[in-house]
Write a protein that holds these residues in place. Structure first.
Motif, PDB file in Angstrom:
ATOM      1  N   MET A 128       0.837  -1.182   0.000  1.00 32.56           N
ATOM      2  CA  MET A 128       0.000   0.000   0.000  1.00 32.56           C
ATOM      3  C   MET A 128       0.883   1.248   0.000  1.00 32.56           C
ATOM      4  O   MET A 128       1.843   1.344   0.751  1.00 32.56           O
ATOM      5  N   ARG A 129       0.536   2.191  -0.864  1.00 30.76           N
ATOM      6  CA  ARG A 129       1.295   3.445  -0.939  1.00 30.76           C
ATOM      7  C   ARG A 129       0.985   4.341   0.253  1.00 30.76           C
ATOM      8  O   ARG A 129      -0.130   4.342   0.761  1.00 30.76           O
ATOM      9  N   ALA A 130       1.956   5.129   0.637  1.00 27.28           N
ATOM     10  CA  ALA A 130       1.764   6.120   1.696  1.00 27.28           C
ATOM     11  C   ALA A 130       1.163   7.385   1.095  1.00 27.28           C
ATOM     12  O   ALA A 130       1.370   7.687  -0.085  1.00 27.28           O
ATOM     13  N   PHE A 131       0.429   8.132   1.897  1.00 28.01           N
ATOM     14  CA  PHE A 131      -0.141   9.396   1.441  1.00 28.01           C
ATOM     15  C   PHE A 131       0.973  10.371   1.109  1.00 28.01           C
ATOM     16  O   PHE A 131       1.934  10.507   1.868  1.00 28.01           O
ATOM     17  N   GLU A 132       0.841  11.043  -0.017  1.00 32.88           N
ATOM     18  CA  GLU A 132       1.779  12.087  -0.422  1.00 32.88           C
ATOM     19  C   GLU A 132       0.972  13.249  -0.985  1.00 32.88           C
ATOM     20  O   GLU A 132       0.182  13.070  -1.907  1.00 32.88           O
ATOM     21  N   LEU A 133       1.167  14.438  -0.438  1.00 30.57           N
ATOM     22  CA  LEU A 133       0.439  15.624  -0.869  1.00 30.57           C
ATOM     23  C   LEU A 133       0.770  15.968  -2.315  1.00 30.57           C
ATOM     24  O   LEU A 133       1.945  15.946  -2.704  1.00 30.57           O
ATOM     25  N   ASP A 134      -0.237  16.290  -3.102  1.00 27.45           N
ATOM     26  CA  ASP A 134      -0.045  16.714  -4.486  1.00 27.45           C
ATOM     27  C   ASP A 134       0.915  17.904  -4.517  1.00 27.45           C
ATOM     28  O   ASP A 134       0.810  18.830  -3.705  1.00 27.45           O
ATOM     29  N   SER A 135       1.835  17.895  -5.454  1.00 26.83           N
ATOM     30  CA  SER A 135       2.865  18.937  -5.518  1.00 26.83           C
ATOM     31  C   SER A 135       2.274  20.324  -5.742  1.00 26.83           C
ATOM     32  O   SER A 135       2.821  21.320  -5.256  1.00 26.83           O
ATOM     33  N   ARG A 136       1.159  20.432  -6.445  1.00 29.90           N
ATOM     34  CA  ARG A 136       0.531  21.754  -6.662  1.00 29.90           C
ATOM     35  C   ARG A 136      -0.076  22.282  -5.380  1.00 29.90           C
ATOM     36  O   ARG A 136       0.029  23.478  -5.085  1.00 29.90           O
ATOM     37  N   LEU A 137      -0.700  21.403  -4.588  1.00 28.74           N
ATOM     38  CA  LEU A 137      -1.223  21.842  -3.287  1.00 28.74           C
ATOM     39  C   LEU A 137      -0.080  22.249  -2.370  1.00 28.74           C
ATOM     40  O   LEU A 137      -0.171  23.254  -1.660  1.00 28.74           O
ATOM     41  N   ALA A 138       0.988  21.490  -2.392  1.00 25.90           N
ATOM     42  CA  ALA A 138       2.154  21.828  -1.562  1.00 25.90           C
ATOM     43  C   ALA A 138       2.732  23.179  -1.957  1.00 25.90           C
ATOM     44  O   ALA A 138       3.106  23.982  -1.099  1.00 25.90           O
ATOM     45  N   ALA A 139       2.787  23.466  -3.264  1.00 27.72           N
ATOM     46  CA  ALA A 139       3.373  24.717  -3.750  1.00 27.72           C
ATOM     47  C   ALA A 139       2.491  25.924  -3.470  1.00 27.72           C
ATOM     48  O   ALA A 139       3.003  27.030  -3.268  1.00 27.72           O
ATOM     49  N   ASP A 140       1.172  25.737  -3.454  1.00 25.63           N
ATOM     50  CA  ASP A 140       0.229  26.858  -3.331  1.00 25.63           C
ATOM     51  C   ASP A 140      -0.244  27.119  -1.913  1.00 25.63           C
ATOM     52  O   ASP A 140      -1.005  28.056  -1.688  1.00 25.63           O
ATOM     53  N   THR A 141       0.175  26.287  -0.950  1.00 24.10           N
ATOM     54  CA  THR A 141      -0.350  26.401   0.403  1.00 24.10           C
ATOM     55  C   THR A 141       0.766  26.356   1.442  1.00 24.10           C
ATOM     56  O   THR A 141       1.888  25.949   1.152  1.00 24.10           O
ATOM     57  N   LEU A 142       0.401  26.755   2.655  1.00 28.70           N
ATOM     58  CA  LEU A 142       1.296  26.680   3.805  1.00 28.70           C
ATOM     59  C   LEU A 142       0.691  25.697   4.804  1.00 28.70           C
ATOM     60  O   LEU A 142      -0.523  25.725   5.044  1.00 28.70           O
ATOM     61  N   SER A 143       1.494  24.854   5.384  1.00 24.05           N
ATOM     62  CA  SER A 143       0.998  23.873   6.347  1.00 24.05           C
ATOM     63  C   SER A 143       0.582  24.571   7.641  1.00 24.05           C
ATOM     64  O   SER A 143       1.322  25.393   8.184  1.00 24.05           O
ATOM     65  N   VAL A 144      -0.616  24.222   8.133  1.00 25.23           N
ATOM     66  CA  VAL A 144      -1.112  24.776   9.395  1.00 25.23           C
ATOM     67  C   VAL A 144      -1.017  23.737  10.501  1.00 25.23           C
ATOM     68  O   VAL A 144      -0.370  23.964  11.512  1.00 25.23           O
ATOM     69  N   ALA A 145      -1.697  22.589  10.310  1.00 28.32           N
ATOM     70  CA  ALA A 145      -1.717  21.569  11.362  1.00 28.32           C
ATOM     71  C   ALA A 145      -2.311  20.281  10.817  1.00 28.32           C
ATOM     72  O   ALA A 145      -3.170  20.322   9.944  1.00 28.32           O
ATOM     73  N   PRO A 146      -1.889  19.143  11.377  1.00 32.88           N
ATOM     74  CA  PRO A 146      -2.592  17.900  11.061  1.00 32.88           C
ATOM     75  C   PRO A 146      -3.841  17.810  11.935  1.00 32.88           C
ATOM     76  O   PRO A 146      -3.812  18.174  13.115  1.00 32.88           O
ATOM     77  N   LEU A 147      -4.935  17.370  11.332  1.00 31.33           N
ATOM     78  CA  LEU A 147      -6.146  17.098  12.087  1.00 31.33           C
ATOM     79  C   LEU A 147      -6.283  15.573  12.160  1.00 31.33           C
ATOM     80  O   LEU A 147      -5.360  14.859  11.822  1.00 31.33           O
ATOM     81  N   GLY A 148      -7.405  15.066  12.579  1.00 30.66           N
ATOM     82  CA  GLY A 148      -7.571  13.619  12.672  1.00 30.66           C
ATOM     83  C   GLY A 148      -7.498  12.928  11.329  1.00 30.66           C
ATOM     84  O   GLY A 148      -6.825  11.912  11.172  1.00 30.66           O
ATOM     85  N   LEU A 149      -8.178  13.465  10.324  1.00 32.58           N
ATOM     86  CA  LEU A 149      -8.203  12.903   8.979  1.00 32.58           C
ATOM     87  C   LEU A 149      -7.387  13.734   8.005  1.00 32.58           C
ATOM     88  O   LEU A 149      -6.683  13.204   7.165  1.00 32.58           O
ATOM     89  N   CYS A 150      -7.507  15.032   8.124  1.00 31.47           N
ATOM     90  CA  CYS A 150      -6.986  15.953   7.104  1.00 31.47           C
ATOM     91  C   CYS A 150      -5.718  16.663   7.522  1.00 31.47           C
ATOM     92  O   CYS A 150      -5.467  16.876   8.701  1.00 31.47           O
ATOM     93  N   GLN A 151      -4.977  17.087   6.500  1.00 27.02           N
ATOM     94  CA  GLN A 151      -3.976  18.126   6.677  1.00 27.02           C
ATOM     95  C   GLN A 151      -4.720  19.448   6.523  1.00 27.02           C
ATOM     96  O   GLN A 151      -5.485  19.619   5.575  1.00 27.02           O
ATOM     97  N   LEU A 152      -4.521  20.364   7.446  1.00 27.38           N
ATOM     98  CA  LEU A 152      -5.088  21.709   7.339  1.00 27.38           C
ATOM     99  C   LEU A 152      -4.000  22.611   6.786  1.00 27.38           C
ATOM    100  O   LEU A 152      -2.887  22.654   7.312  1.00 27.38           O
ATOM    101  N   ARG A 153      -4.334  23.325   5.697  1.00 26.40           N
ATOM    102  CA  ARG A 153      -3.355  24.157   5.002  1.00 26.40           C
ATOM    103  C   ARG A 153      -3.963  25.521   4.721  1.00 26.40           C
ATOM    104  O   ARG A 153      -5.183  25.650   4.584  1.00 26.40           O
ATOM    105  N   LEU A 154      -3.128  26.534   4.622  1.00 24.22           N
ATOM    106  CA  LEU A 154      -3.529  27.901   4.296  1.00 24.22           C
ATOM    107  C   LEU A 154      -3.165  28.177   2.848  1.00 24.22           C
ATOM    108  O   LEU A 154      -2.004  27.990   2.452  1.00 24.22           O
ATOM    109  N   MET A 155      -4.149  28.605   2.047  1.00 18.51           N
ATOM    110  CA  MET A 155      -3.853  28.996   0.673  1.00 18.51           C
ATOM    111  C   MET A 155      -2.956  30.227   0.732  1.00 18.51           C
ATOM    112  O   MET A 155      -3.243  31.188   1.453  1.00 18.51           O
ATOM    113  N   ASN A 156      -1.886  30.207  -0.007  1.00 19.32           N
ATOM    114  CA  ASN A 156      -0.916  31.301   0.012  1.00 19.32           C
ATOM    115  C   ASN A 156      -1.373  32.401  -0.948  1.00 19.32           C
ATOM    116  O   ASN A 156      -0.777  32.633  -2.000  1.00 19.32           O
ATOM    117  N   ASP A 157      -2.461  33.077  -0.549  1.00 16.11           N
ATOM    118  CA  ASP A 157      -3.050  34.168  -1.330  1.00 16.11           C
ATOM    119  C   ASP A 157      -3.696  35.142  -0.363  1.00 16.11           C
ATOM    120  O   ASP A 157      -4.729  34.846   0.234  1.00 16.11           O
TER     121      ASP A 157
END
Length: 137
Positions: A1-30
Motif C-alpha cells: 500500500m502506498r503512503a499518502f503524499e500531498l499533491d505537488s501543486r497543493l504543496a506549492a500553493d499552500t502553507l501547512s497549518v496543522a494535522p487534524l484527525g483525517l486531514c492536513q489543514l493548510r492555508l492557501m498562500n493568497d
C-alpha cells in the motif's frame, strides 16, 4: 500500500497549518482572501464519495470545526466551502472566508486576478493564528 503524499501543486500553493484527525489543514498562500484547504490523508481519493463512510463523517466534522473557528477568527460575513478539484484531482476541500467588501464579492474567488502570496512573516503569523483558533475550539 502506498503512503499518502500531498499533491505537488497543493504543496506549492499552500502553507501547512496543522494535522487534524483525517486531514492536513493548510492555508492557501493568497492574501486576497482568508482561505484554508483540508486534504484528507488518504491515497487515490479524487471524490467525496471515494472516502469510506467513516472518513466522510470525519471530514464533515473537521469541516464544521474549521469553518466555525475560521469564521470567528477573521470575522467573515460568509464561509464558502468547495470541493471542486478540476485542476488538482487529489480530493481536497476549500474553506474560503468572504467579506462583503472583499475584492470579488459576491462572485467566486476562482479566476479573479492573480494570486498575491503572503510575505514570510505575515504567512507564518497567520498560520499560527489559524492553528490556535482551530485547535483550541
Amino acid at each position: 500500500m502506498r503512503a499518502f503524499e500531498l499533491d505537488s501543486r497543493l504543496a506549492a500553493d499552500t502553507l501547512s497549518v496543522a494535522p487534524l484527525g483525517l486531514c492536513q489543514l493548510r492555508l492557501m498562500n493568497d492574501r486576497r482572501w482568508p482561505w484554508l484547504i483540508l486534504v484528507p490523508q488518504r491515497v487515490e481519493i479524487t471524490e467525496f464519495h471515494d472516502l469510506r463512510p467513516l472518513d466522510q463523517a470525519m471530514l464533515t466534522f473537521e469541516l464544521g470545526l474549521v469553518s466555525k473557528a475560521f469564521k470567528q477568527m477573521v470575522r467573515a460575513d460568509k464561509i464558502n466551502i468547495g470541493m471542486i478539484g478540476n485542476r488538482v484531482s487529489m480530493f481536497h476541500c476549500h474553506v474560503v472566508a468572504r467579506m462583503t467588501d472583499d475584492p470579488n464579492w459576491p462572485d467566486p474567488v476562482w479566476g479573479h486576478g492573480a494570486r498575491e502570496p503572503y510575505g514570510a512573516e505575515e504567512g507564518e503569523a497567520l498560520v499560527r493564528r489559524v492553528a490556535d483558533a482551530v485547535l483550541s475550539s
